[in-house]
Design a protein around this motif. Structure first.
Motif, mmCIF file in Angstrom:
data_model
loop_
_atom_site.group_PDB
_atom_site.id
_atom_site.type_symbol
_atom_site.label_atom_id
_atom_site.label_comp_id
_atom_site.label_asym_id
_atom_site.label_seq_id
_atom_site.Cartn_x
_atom_site.Cartn_y
_atom_site.Cartn_z
ATOM 1 N N ASP A 48 1.330 -21.610 -8.261
ATOM 2 C CA ASP A 48 2.502 -22.340 -9.560
ATOM 3 C C ASP A 48 3.617 -21.941 -9.257
ATOM 4 O OD1 ASP A 48 -0.270 -22.740 -11.478
ATOM 5 O OD2 ASP A 48 0.151 -20.653 -12.011
ATOM 6 N N GLY A 49 3.871 -21.548 -8.073
ATOM 7 C CA GLY A 49 5.677 -21.384 -7.665
ATOM 8 C C GLY A 49 5.633 -20.059 -8.379
ATOM 9 N N LYS A 50 5.328 -19.009 -8.545
ATOM 10 C CA LYS A 50 5.718 -18.326 -9.080
ATOM 11 C C LYS A 50 5.909 -16.830 -7.331
ATOM 12 C CE LYS A 50 3.635 -17.845 -13.974
ATOM 13 N NZ LYS A 50 2.256 -17.959 -14.797
ATOM 14 N N ILE A 51 6.896 -16.547 -8.535
ATOM 15 C CA ILE A 51 7.163 -15.280 -7.032
ATOM 16 C C ILE A 51 6.289 -14.074 -7.491
ATOM 17 C CG2 ILE A 51 8.811 -12.990 -6.049
ATOM 18 C CD1 ILE A 51 11.121 -14.668 -6.939
ATOM 19 N N THR A 52 5.177 -13.825 -6.407
ATOM 20 C CA THR A 52 4.236 -12.797 -5.981
ATOM 21 C C THR A 52 4.113 -11.262 -5.801
ATOM 22 O OG1 THR A 52 2.816 -14.669 -6.065
ATOM 23 C CG2 THR A 52 2.235 -12.435 -5.586
ATOM 24 N N ILE A 53 4.241 -10.784 -6.601
ATOM 25 C CA ILE A 53 4.373 -8.914 -6.342
ATOM 26 C C ILE A 53 3.167 -7.924 -5.850
ATOM 27 C CG2 ILE A 53 6.665 -8.922 -7.183
ATOM 28 C CD1 ILE A 53 5.588 -7.536 -9.712
ATOM 29 N N SER A 54 2.935 -7.639 -5.154
ATOM 30 C CA SER A 54 1.777 -6.764 -5.412
ATOM 31 C C SER A 54 1.233 -5.438 -6.245
ATOM 32 C CB SER A 54 1.010 -6.697 -3.817
ATOM 33 O OG SER A 54 2.669 -5.879 -2.583
ATOM 34 N N SER A 104 4.817 0.960 8.727
ATOM 35 C CA SER A 104 4.449 0.176 10.325
ATOM 36 C C SER A 104 5.552 -0.656 9.112
ATOM 37 C CB SER A 104 2.669 -0.313 9.367
ATOM 38 O OG SER A 104 3.026 -0.786 7.633
ATOM 39 N N GLY A 105 5.728 -0.722 7.548
ATOM 40 C CA GLY A 105 6.097 -1.752 7.060
ATOM 41 C C GLY A 105 5.630 -2.484 5.821
ATOM 42 N N GLU A 106 4.453 -1.981 5.991
ATOM 43 C CA GLU A 106 3.418 -3.240 5.321
ATOM 44 C C GLU A 106 3.203 -1.515 3.958
ATOM 45 O OE1 GLU A 106 0.540 -4.078 7.854
ATOM 46 O OE2 GLU A 106 0.875 -5.500 8.217
ATOM 47 N N LEU A 107 3.458 -2.299 3.186
ATOM 48 C CA LEU A 107 3.555 -1.524 1.588
ATOM 49 C C LEU A 107 3.565 -2.704 0.845
ATOM 50 C CD1 LEU A 107 6.474 2.034 2.010
ATOM 51 C CD2 LEU A 107 3.488 2.427 1.946
ATOM 52 N N PRO A 108 2.822 -1.844 -0.574
ATOM 53 C CA PRO A 108 3.092 -2.896 -1.746
ATOM 54 C C PRO A 108 4.178 -3.073 -2.840
ATOM 55 C CG PRO A 108 2.441 -1.241 -2.435
ATOM 56 C CD PRO A 108 2.723 -1.053 -1.262
ATOM 57 N N ASP A 109 4.875 -4.142 -3.440
ATOM 58 C CA ASP A 109 5.413 -4.042 -4.366
ATOM 59 C C ASP A 109 5.895 -3.017 -5.351
ATOM 60 O OD1 ASP A 109 7.696 -6.169 -3.796
ATOM 61 O OD2 ASP A 109 5.123 -6.738 -3.547
ATOM 62 N N VAL A 126 8.603 6.091 0.529
ATOM 63 C CA VAL A 126 7.680 5.166 0.047
ATOM 64 C C VAL A 126 8.802 4.379 -1.108
ATOM 65 C CG1 VAL A 126 5.635 4.984 -0.651
ATOM 66 C CG2 VAL A 126 5.846 6.611 0.618
ATOM 67 N N PHE A 127 8.672 5.245 -1.528
ATOM 68 C CA PHE A 127 9.622 4.815 -2.801
ATOM 69 C C PHE A 127 11.277 4.216 -2.791
ATOM 70 C CE2 PHE A 127 5.861 6.727 -4.100
ATOM 71 C CZ PHE A 127 4.419 5.581 -5.140
ATOM 72 N N GLU A 128 10.981 2.954 -4.309
ATOM 73 C CA GLU A 128 12.423 3.228 -3.930
ATOM 74 C C GLU A 128 13.843 3.326 -4.900
ATOM 75 O OE1 GLU A 128 14.444 0.418 -2.598
ATOM 76 O OE2 GLU A 128 13.269 -0.561 -1.567
ATOM 77 N N THR A 322 9.341 0.968 -1.402
ATOM 78 C CA THR A 322 11.159 0.414 -0.245
ATOM 79 C C THR A 322 10.266 -0.657 -0.019
ATOM 80 O OG1 THR A 322 10.936 2.716 0.443
ATOM 81 C CG2 THR A 322 11.553 1.107 2.391
ATOM 82 N N GLY A 323 11.670 -1.844 0.079
ATOM 83 C CA GLY A 323 11.110 -2.666 0.697
ATOM 84 C C GLY A 323 10.955 -3.866 0.158
ATOM 85 N N ALA A 324 10.186 -3.597 -1.914
ATOM 86 C CA ALA A 324 9.717 -4.460 -1.766
ATOM 87 C C ALA A 324 10.457 -5.490 -2.755
ATOM 88 C CB ALA A 324 9.164 -3.341 -3.666
ATOM 89 N N ASN A 325 9.884 -6.497 -3.396
ATOM 90 C CA ASN A 325 11.385 -7.334 -4.463
ATOM 91 C C ASN A 325 11.353 -6.268 -5.283
ATOM 92 O OD1 ASN A 325 12.059 -9.062 -6.476
ATOM 93 N ND2 ASN A 325 11.727 -10.792 -5.389
ATOM 94 N N VAL A 326 12.560 -6.126 -5.580
ATOM 95 C CA VAL A 326 13.067 -4.847 -6.426
ATOM 96 C C VAL A 326 13.090 -5.632 -8.076
ATOM 97 C CG1 VAL A 326 14.597 -3.143 -7.151
ATOM 98 C CG2 VAL A 326 14.337 -3.546 -4.852
#
Length: 427
Positions: A48-54, A104-109, A126-128, A322-326
């Motif tokens: 639907d064109g939305k930004i997806t966060i995990s 690895s840089g593979e973390l959820p948002d 791990v966390f921002e 860390t690295g999430a769409n804050v």
């Protein structure tokens, strides 16, 4: 950098320990593990064109998982720009994936973490840091004990999700038949235990096992006596340990408590082998199943004769990884931890809201035992917070094991634990 490497090594060595105060754990299935190893996808647009966060969480039971997903669905339906994908991972697997993901840089948002471990994972990276977002939001209505578990080095790395704490469960019939009032102090508890310990029944059941559950259960005694994790060699800290040792030596608490989990203590209480127990609200469902006709009630953990009531905080926090769409992640966690939503979710999943502005008196008006825990919660203290908490906790539960089993006396065990902790804090 050295501090971060130490934190990673420490957490990797401790992730297999039992976690206390969160309603139990579970093991990973093959499908769960495979899903976790896929990691978190970068923020992207969905159909639907939305930004997806995990969002990774470990709310695994049908009841917990159902209500978490319902809240996520409600958020998604309210949004024009953001879409949250919630993924369940068994708790130990989730903690392992954090350790792998920070390298690895593979973390959820957004991710969930047991509150005493939050500092360890924040130190690991791990966390921002969300301090500015939190303060600028103007919504800082969280209980002191709850929000303190989210701080590391005076910076905020998440928000409390849902909490619980410890209280005294008592068998109403047994106390009535023995003519015993509900104890409020250590002296009263000892006298009650003396009257109630007979015919194969102990006065009190506790967990003093050699893992986090043992530390969790020792904390109310320590805090009430005026003791501190920072100084286990103090007279007050030793007084707390001596009191527990005295209950066991007097035969009021089974010496088998060194092998009992909190669930084992519940089994003792449910079967009538203990007239009272120290435990938390996550045992309500177990008691309903194990002893549906048992008439019991809950009170505060008895306080030291010259001390104050104390309890220990359990439950979960959530943080932006860390690295999430804050920006998108903050929209989600600030929504799901808002006043009304926090009250709704926490009651649904069997937790207490960490917010100071939730009207718990009205929320639990028809549930007297939950209401007692709600009244205890504002004074419940977090474990730590410290990035070295897993090792600090080990020093405490090892000392308790040594004292109860007679391997060492109180002075020797507590002095050794204090030395261990001082070494950790000076790293």
């Amino acid at each position: 950098m050295k501090k971060r490497l130490v934190a990673i090594m420490m957490v990797m060595s401790m992730t297999a320990l039992t976690l206390a105060g969160c309603g139990g754990g579970d093991s990973a299935s093959t499908d769960d593990t495979a899903a976790a190893e896929e990691g978190s996808e970068e923020s992207s647009a969905d159909a639907d064109g939305k930004i997806t966060i995990s969002f990774w969480h470990y709310m695994s039971t049908d009841k917990e998982g159902k209500f978490v997903q319902e809240a996520v669905d409600e958020f998604n339906e309210s949004q024009d720009e953001i879409y949250v994908e919630a993924q369940y991972l068994p708790r130990e697997e989730l903690m392992k994936q954090y350790t792998i993901g920070v390298v690895s840089g593979e973390l959820p948002d957004v991710g969930m973490v047991d509150n005493p471990d939050h500092n360890s994972y924040a130190a690991m990276g791990v966390f921002e840091d969300i301090t500015d977002l939190y303060e600028e939001s103007g919504d800082t209505n969280f209980l002191e004990g709850s929000i303190s578990s989210c701080y590391y080095d005076d910076k905020l790395y998440g928000l409390p999700w849902g909490n619980n704490c410890l209280g005294l469960f008592y068998n109403k019939q047994m106390l009535d038949e023995a003519g015993v009032e509900v104890p409020t102090t250590w002296s009263e508890l000892e006298a009650a235990c003396e009257a109630l310990t007979k015919d194969g029944t102990y006065g009190l059941a506790i967990s003093a096992i050699n893992n986090e559950e043992g530390t969790f259960q020792f904390m109310p005694w320590l805090l009430s006596a005026g003791g501190s994790v920072d100084d286990l060699s103090s007279a007050e800290s030793k007084e707390a340990m001596s009191y527990i040792k005295g209950l066991v030596d007097s035969g009021y608490v089974s010496s088998e408590c060194v092998n009992w989990t909190q669930a084992d203590a519940e089994k003792q209480f449910a079967s009538g082998k203990a007239a009272m127990m120290i435990n938390g609200p996550w045992q309500f469902s177990g008691l309903a199943e194990d002893a549906p006709d048992l008439e019991y009630a809950v009170a505060q953990v008895p306080k030291a004769d010259n001390g104050d009531y104390a309890s220990c905080l359990g439950g979960e926090n959530i943080g932006i990884c860390t690295g999430a769409n804050v920006e998108a992640s903050w929209e989600f966690i600030s929504w799901i931890m808002s006043k009304d939503k926090s009250a709704e979710i926490c009651k649904s999943i069997g937790r207490l809201s960490p917010r100071s502005d939730v009207d718990t008196e009205s929320l639990y008006a028809d549930e007297p035992n939950w209401k007692v825990f709600a009244e205890i919660m504002p004074n419940a203290q977090s474990r730590g917070p410290s990035p070295s908490w897993p090792e600090l906790s080990a020093a405490i539960y090892n000392a308790q094991q040594q004292v109860i089993t007679g391997a060492k006396d109180v002075d020797a065990a507590m002095d050794e634990a204090a030395t261990t902790i001082a070494g950790l804090e000076n790293k």
